[in-house]
Design a protein around this motif. Structure first.
Motif, PDB file in Angstrom:
ATOM      1  N   TRP A 184       0.810  -1.203   0.000  1.00  5.18           N
ATOM      2  CA  TRP A 184       0.000   0.000   0.000  1.00  5.18           C
ATOM      3  C   TRP A 184       0.846   1.256   0.000  1.00  5.18           C
ATOM      4  N   ALA A 244      -5.323  -4.637   3.087  1.00  2.00           N
ATOM      5  CA  ALA A 244      -4.851  -3.370   3.640  1.00  2.00           C
ATOM      6  C   ALA A 244      -3.592  -3.570   4.473  1.00  2.00           C
ATOM      7  N   VAL A 291      -8.382   2.146  -1.664  1.00  2.00           N
ATOM      8  CA  VAL A 291      -9.087   2.316  -0.390  1.00  2.00           C
ATOM      9  C   VAL A 291      -9.164   3.808  -0.099  1.00  2.00           C
ATOM     10  N   GLN A 301     -10.564  -6.652   2.571  1.00  2.00           N
ATOM     11  CA  GLN A 301     -10.137  -6.052   3.826  1.00  2.00           C
ATOM     12  C   GLN A 301      -8.748  -6.528   4.225  1.00  2.00           C
ATOM     13  N   THR A 357     -13.625   0.546  -0.148  1.00  2.82           N
ATOM     14  CA  THR A 357     -12.623  -0.196  -0.916  1.00  2.82           C
ATOM     15  C   THR A 357     -13.197  -0.474  -2.298  1.00  2.82           C
TER      16      THR A 357
END
Length: 324
Positions: free
Chosen positions: A3, A167, A57, A164, A126
């Motif tokens: 990320w 992340a 996100v 989820q 997201t």
């Protein structure tokens, strides 16, 4: 690879809204966005490239987003956008459909059609950006799913959990490619399952959708030693014979696919420095090889050397690279 999260707190208040929009437009199709909180905008963006797909996100205060026909004419990446609301409320209008989604809901929209979204409370969203050619479902069936509160059933909870779980992760390029392929499989299985249950799929597509769902199921259960054609068939309410028929046009059997995917995961773990202290047998057991001797023989047959020797060879290669 992981990320790249950016938060508006890192820039002066007066610049935050424009800065956030600039970052957003790097990942999303051109959109008009307005907010009453632009004087002190609190938001963040994070993006991850996963081979054939991208995941974004976003966090934001209350705002409105509109993608017009003129913006579509200017630029259209031709994506199905599959959104997961982690928190907040979103009111969406597209293709004559109107929906309100909240925390835990999934939603599909199309970059090729005008769409309006209102987020009266702000929230966390997201977005899985799916290139249309990557989804093996007819456009007509997909259009019938647009701008609706999609029930989190079938592969829905697995897909939501998968998104989820991305992340904050860090992956190699190869792992990112695999995660992207898994994301496409899960999304296709979820959307195809909905379309199938609602009678939106033509007969010629139903087998392809079921095959996608089966492959997504296999990907999600590789760590379970009892995974087999029988357990897979039972999970999809079909016979083992029909399961084998589904795989007849493929280049491998069901059992061969399970073995190949497990070996691939083991090889990836053996190459990770963070797994260097893990016994070879434990790595095999993690991916469903409960017998260490069988794991060693199977790995050698596939890659030309036992797993322990493979790990030592990789270590020697890395050492030689570091010295050069």
């Amino acid at each position: 690879m992981g990320w790249a999260e950016m938060h508006t707190a890192s820039v002066p208040k007066a610049e935050r809204f424009g800065w956030w929009l600039d970052l957003l437009m790097q990942d999303l199709a051109p959109t008009h966005i307005a907010s009453d909180h632009r004087d002190d905008f609190q938001g963040s963006t994070a993006a991850l490239e996963l081979g054939p797909v991208k995941v974004s996100v976003l966090s934001f205060p209350p705002l409105t987003s509109v993608r017009t026909a003129r913006l579509i004419q200017r630029s259209d990446p031709e994506l199905w956008e599959l959104g997961y609301m982690a928190s907040g409320i979103m009111v969406v209008d597209q293709a004559r459909n109107h929906a309100q989604v909240g925390a835990g809901d999934l939603l599909l929209y199309d970059t090729s059609q005008p769409v309006q979204m209102q987020m009266p409370e702000g929230g966390w969203l997201t977005i899985l950006h799916l290139p249309k050619p990557a989804v093996p479902l007819p456009d007509r069936s997909m259009r019938d799913l647009l701008s609706r509160q999609l029930p989190a059933q079938g592969a829905g909870p697995l897909l939501a959990g998968f998104l989820q779980g991305l992340a904050g992760g860090q992956w190699t390029e190869l792992e990112a490619e695999r995660l992207g392929a898994a994301a496409v499989q899960l999304a296709s299985a979820f959307l195809g399952g909905l379309a199938d249950r609602e009678g939106l799929l033509p007969p010629e597509t139903q087998q392809a959708v079921l095959l996608r769902r089966v492959k997504a199921f296999i990907e999600g259960h590789l760590t379970e030693p009892r995974l087999s054609p029988q357990t897979i068939a039972d999970a999809h309410n079909i016979s083992v014979r029909y399961l084998h028929q589904l795989f007849r046009p493929e280049k491998q059997t069901v059992s061969a696919l399970i073995r190949e995917l497990r070996l691939d995961r083991c090889r990836t773990d053996l190459a990770q420095p963070g797994c260097a202290s893990h016994p070879v047998g434990a790595i095999g057991a993690r991916w469903g090889f409960t017998d260490a001797a069988v794991f060693s023989r199977t790995f050698k047959a596939a890659f030309g050397m036992p797993p322990g020797e493979y790990r030592r060879w990789l270590g020697a290669c890395r050492g030689a690279s570091d010295r050069s």
